[in-house]
Design a protein around this motif. Structure first.
Motif, PDB file in Angstrom:
ATOM      1  N   LEU A   1     -47.315 -21.275  -5.857  1.00  9.16           N
ATOM      2  CA  LEU A   1     -46.458 -20.462  -4.998  1.00  9.16           C
ATOM      3  C   LEU A   1     -46.138 -21.231  -3.721  1.00  9.16           C
ATOM      4  O   LEU A   1     -47.011 -21.832  -3.100  1.00  9.16           O
ATOM      5  CB  LEU A   1     -47.161 -19.147  -4.679  1.00  9.16           C
ATOM      6  CG  LEU A   1     -46.475 -18.190  -3.716  1.00  9.16           C
ATOM      7  CD1 LEU A   1     -46.734 -16.746  -4.130  1.00  9.16           C
ATOM      8  CD2 LEU A   1     -46.970 -18.396  -2.295  1.00  9.16           C
ATOM      9  N   ARG A   2     -44.873 -21.224  -3.306  1.00  9.08           N
ATOM     10  CA  ARG A   2     -44.437 -21.931  -2.110  1.00  9.08           C
ATOM     11  C   ARG A   2     -44.263 -20.923  -0.980  1.00  9.08           C
ATOM     12  O   ARG A   2     -43.674 -19.857  -1.173  1.00  9.08           O
ATOM     13  CB  ARG A   2     -43.122 -22.661  -2.378  1.00  9.08           C
ATOM     14  CG  ARG A   2     -42.612 -23.503  -1.207  1.00  9.08           C
ATOM     15  CD  ARG A   2     -41.437 -24.366  -1.656  1.00  9.08           C
ATOM     16  NE  ARG A   2     -40.812 -25.082  -0.561  1.00  9.08           N
ATOM     17  CZ  ARG A   2     -41.282 -26.208  -0.031  1.00  9.08           C
ATOM     18  NH1 ARG A   2     -42.388 -26.741  -0.534  1.00  9.08           N
ATOM     19  NH2 ARG A   2     -40.664 -26.810   0.963  1.00  9.08           N
ATOM     20  N   SER A   3     -44.776 -21.246   0.184  1.00  8.61           N
ATOM     21  CA  SER A   3     -44.684 -20.348   1.336  1.00  8.61           C
ATOM     22  C   SER A   3     -43.661 -20.871   2.341  1.00  8.61           C
ATOM     23  O   SER A   3     -43.601 -22.072   2.621  1.00  8.61           O
ATOM     24  CB  SER A   3     -46.053 -20.191   2.010  1.00  8.61           C
ATOM     25  OG  SER A   3     -46.662 -21.453   2.235  1.00  8.61           O
ATOM     26  N   LEU A   4     -42.860 -19.965   2.872  1.00  6.21           N
ATOM     27  CA  LEU A   4     -41.817 -20.301   3.840  1.00  6.21           C
ATOM     28  C   LEU A   4     -41.887 -19.321   4.997  1.00  6.21           C
ATOM     29  O   LEU A   4     -41.671 -18.125   4.828  1.00  6.21           O
ATOM     30  CB  LEU A   4     -40.435 -20.235   3.185  1.00  6.21           C
ATOM     31  CG  LEU A   4     -39.226 -20.418   4.110  1.00  6.21           C
ATOM     32  CD1 LEU A   4     -39.141 -21.870   4.600  1.00  6.21           C
ATOM     33  CD2 LEU A   4     -37.928 -20.023   3.405  1.00  6.21           C
ATOM     34  N   ALA A   5     -42.221 -19.817   6.195  1.00  9.70           N
ATOM     35  CA  ALA A   5     -42.286 -18.969   7.387  1.00  9.70           C
ATOM     36  C   ALA A   5     -40.955 -19.036   8.131  1.00  9.70           C
ATOM     37  O   ALA A   5     -40.420 -20.119   8.362  1.00  9.70           O
ATOM     38  CB  ALA A   5     -43.412 -19.430   8.303  1.00  9.70           C
ATOM     39  N   VAL A   6     -40.423 -17.873   8.490  1.00  8.95           N
ATOM     40  CA  VAL A   6     -39.159 -17.803   9.237  1.00  8.95           C
ATOM     41  C   VAL A   6     -39.486 -17.539  10.699  1.00  8.95           C
ATOM     42  O   VAL A   6     -40.055 -16.507  11.052  1.00  8.95           O
ATOM     43  CB  VAL A   6     -38.240 -16.701   8.677  1.00  8.95           C
ATOM     44  CG1 VAL A   6     -36.891 -16.720   9.401  1.00  8.95           C
ATOM     45  CG2 VAL A   6     -38.037 -16.882   7.168  1.00  8.95           C
ATOM     46  N   LEU A   7     -39.143 -18.504  11.568  1.00  6.07           N
ATOM     47  CA  LEU A   7     -39.474 -18.450  12.990  1.00  6.07           C
ATOM     48  C   LEU A   7     -38.202 -18.475  13.833  1.00  6.07           C
ATOM     49  O   LEU A   7     -37.137 -18.892  13.372  1.00  6.07           O
ATOM     50  CB  LEU A   7     -40.360 -19.637  13.391  1.00  6.07           C
ATOM     51  CG  LEU A   7     -41.874 -19.549  13.174  1.00  6.07           C
ATOM     52  CD1 LEU A   7     -42.205 -19.474  11.693  1.00  6.07           C
ATOM     53  CD2 LEU A   7     -42.575 -20.758  13.793  1.00  6.07           C
ATOM     54  N   SER A   8     -38.344 -18.066  15.076  1.00  2.00           N
ATOM     55  CA  SER A   8     -37.258 -18.203  16.060  1.00  2.00           C
ATOM     56  C   SER A   8     -37.866 -18.354  17.433  1.00  2.00           C
ATOM     57  O   SER A   8     -39.004 -17.935  17.676  1.00  2.00           O
ATOM     58  CB  SER A   8     -36.320 -16.990  16.025  1.00  2.00           C
ATOM     59  OG  SER A   8     -36.986 -15.824  16.481  1.00  2.00           O
ATOM     60  N   GLY A   9     -37.115 -18.937  18.339  1.00  2.00           N
ATOM     61  CA  GLY A   9     -37.622 -19.149  19.685  1.00  2.00           C
ATOM     62  C   GLY A   9     -37.608 -17.902  20.539  1.00  2.00           C
ATOM     63  O   GLY A   9     -38.402 -17.765  21.461  1.00  2.00           O
ATOM     64  N   LYS A  10     -36.702 -16.982  20.233  1.00  2.00           N
ATOM     65  CA  LYS A  10     -36.587 -15.750  21.005  1.00  2.00           C
ATOM     66  C   LYS A  10     -36.145 -14.626  20.085  1.00  2.00           C
ATOM     67  O   LYS A  10     -35.680 -14.870  18.970  1.00  2.00           O
ATOM     68  CB  LYS A  10     -35.602 -15.916  22.168  1.00  2.00           C
ATOM     69  CG  LYS A  10     -34.168 -16.201  21.717  1.00  2.00           C
ATOM     70  CD  LYS A  10     -33.277 -16.598  22.889  1.00  2.00           C
ATOM     71  CE  LYS A  10     -33.038 -15.480  23.876  1.00  2.00           C
ATOM     72  NZ  LYS A  10     -32.159 -14.411  23.322  1.00  2.00           N
ATOM     73  N   GLY A  11     -36.287 -13.404  20.571  1.00  2.00           N
ATOM     74  CA  GLY A  11     -35.836 -12.262  19.795  1.00  2.00           C
ATOM     75  C   GLY A  11     -34.329 -12.105  19.868  1.00  2.00           C
ATOM     76  O   GLY A  11     -33.656 -12.718  20.699  1.00  2.00           O
ATOM     77  N   GLY A  12     -33.790 -11.284  18.995  1.00  2.00           N
ATOM     78  CA  GLY A  12     -32.364 -10.993  19.032  1.00  2.00           C
ATOM     79  C   GLY A  12     -31.466 -12.030  18.388  1.00  2.00           C
ATOM     80  O   GLY A  12     -30.243 -11.965  18.556  1.00  2.00           O
ATOM     81  N   VAL A  13     -32.043 -12.984  17.648  1.00  2.00           N
ATOM     82  CA  VAL A  13     -31.216 -14.017  17.019  1.00  2.00           C
ATOM     83  C   VAL A  13     -30.961 -13.709  15.539  1.00  2.00           C
ATOM     84  O   VAL A  13     -30.319 -14.507  14.854  1.00  2.00           O
ATOM     85  CB  VAL A  13     -31.850 -15.418  17.168  1.00  2.00           C
ATOM     86  CG1 VAL A  13     -32.067 -15.746  18.628  1.00  2.00           C
ATOM     87  CG2 VAL A  13     -33.153 -15.520  16.385  1.00  2.00           C
ATOM     88  N   GLY A  14     -31.445 -12.576  15.056  1.00  2.00           N
ATOM     89  CA  GLY A  14     -31.198 -12.197  13.672  1.00  2.00           C
ATOM     90  C   GLY A  14     -32.211 -12.745  12.688  1.00  2.00           C
ATOM     91  O   GLY A  14     -31.923 -12.840  11.489  1.00  2.00           O
TER      92      GLY A  14
END
Length: 304
Positions: free
Chosen positions: A32-45
């Protein structure tokens, strides 16, 4: 048909979907491959990207489990019109099995509500962790990919999910503050992973493909020059009025407005990440769910 009969029929249909995902055999030598979805700030979708990218990959025949691991603003359930009764905390406490808390969302996709269970991971002792990992291993046989919607920013929890995963998808917008904060996440990842982070940058809410590519190029150039890592470019998702309409409907964009510009963009991002577009190589097999949770526990500060 009565309301109770309809509800029972829906529950039976949902259970059949999960069982079907579990029965389909994993590929030989495939973890199984894991992919984390990150962003620097909130509100970017970020959460919208997580949900609809999961749907797009599921539409390509990949078996996906989407873990809502955003402690502060967990909203995957709202975006999908789901009402989870149980979450990861119930599994950690031994009150429920993983299959009891999974919520099917169309073919090949299930949502795993994290809730307060994500926070409780850091407080697990070694025996409790081993028990949890053993129970989570059921995902290995029923999914090709675990996609994790994390919290925004450079908090320890978010970076720990990033370093524990096989790959990271970093979401930004063309706004200067979003670009700056996205670079901050890259810096934190590069430090925590000793420069070995596998990162793909996606630019959301762009006015044009050219604007998205220009933003990504600036981030990638700075990361290569100053951080010693070389993020890939996953694509651009165009600004689209259909996105807030889908949110208000509590229906994923790809389901509510499958022909919208943003939906087409997201399917292109999914295809690129799966190696189906631009002659990009398909992603390598993952290290598996057990390895993911061991690494995550270390990053969160396993209590011994």
């Amino acid at each position: 048909m009565s309301e109770v009969e309809t509800r029972n029929g829906d529950q039976a249909k949902d259970l059949r979907r999960i069982v079907d995902m579990q029965r389909r055999p994993a590929r030989a030598g495939y973890g199984l491959r894991s992919l984390a979805v990150l962003s620097g700030k909130g509100g970017v979708g970020k959460s919208n990207i997580s949900v609809n990218l999961s749907l797009a990959m599921a539409g390509r025949g990949k078996r996906i489990v989407l873990l809502d691991a955003d402690l502060g603003m967990a909203n995957v359930d709202l975006l999908c019109g789901l009402s989870p009764k149980f979450n990861l905390a119930h599994v950690i406490r031994g009150e429920k099995e993983v299959l009891d808390i999974l919520l099917p969302l169309g073919e090949n996709l299930s949502v795993l509500p994290g809730g307060p269970g994500v926070r409780e991971l850091a407080d697990l002792g070694e025996d409790a962790l081993l028990s949890l990992i053993d129970s989570m291993s059921v995902l290995e046989g029923m999914a090709d990919m675990l996609i994790i919607d994390t919290g925004a920013g450079i908090h320890r929890n978010s970076i720990s999910f990033g370093t524990a995963s096989d790959a990271v998808l970093l979401v930004t917008t063309p706004e200067p503050t979003s670009i700056r904060d996205a670079y901050g996440v890259l810096k934190a990842l590069a430090f925590a992973a000793a420069g070995k982070a596998d990162v793909t940058v996606v630019v959301n809410m762009a006015a044009s493909p050219e604007e998205g590519e220009d933003v990504a190029d600036r981030i990638r150039s700075a990361a290569s020059q100053f951080l010693g890592i070389s993020p890939s470019f996953g694509g651009t998702v165009l600004r689209d009025d259909a996105v807030p309409l889908a949110v208000r409907k509590r229906t994923p964009l790809l389901t509510a407005y499958p022909d919208s510009g943003a939906s087409q963009s997201l399917r292109a991002v999914a295809d690129r990440m799966l190696g189906l577009e631009d002659a990009r190589e398909a992603p390598s097999s993952g290290r598996g769910v057990k390895s993911f949770f061991f690494r995550l526990a270390r990053g969160l500060g396993l209590r011994r």
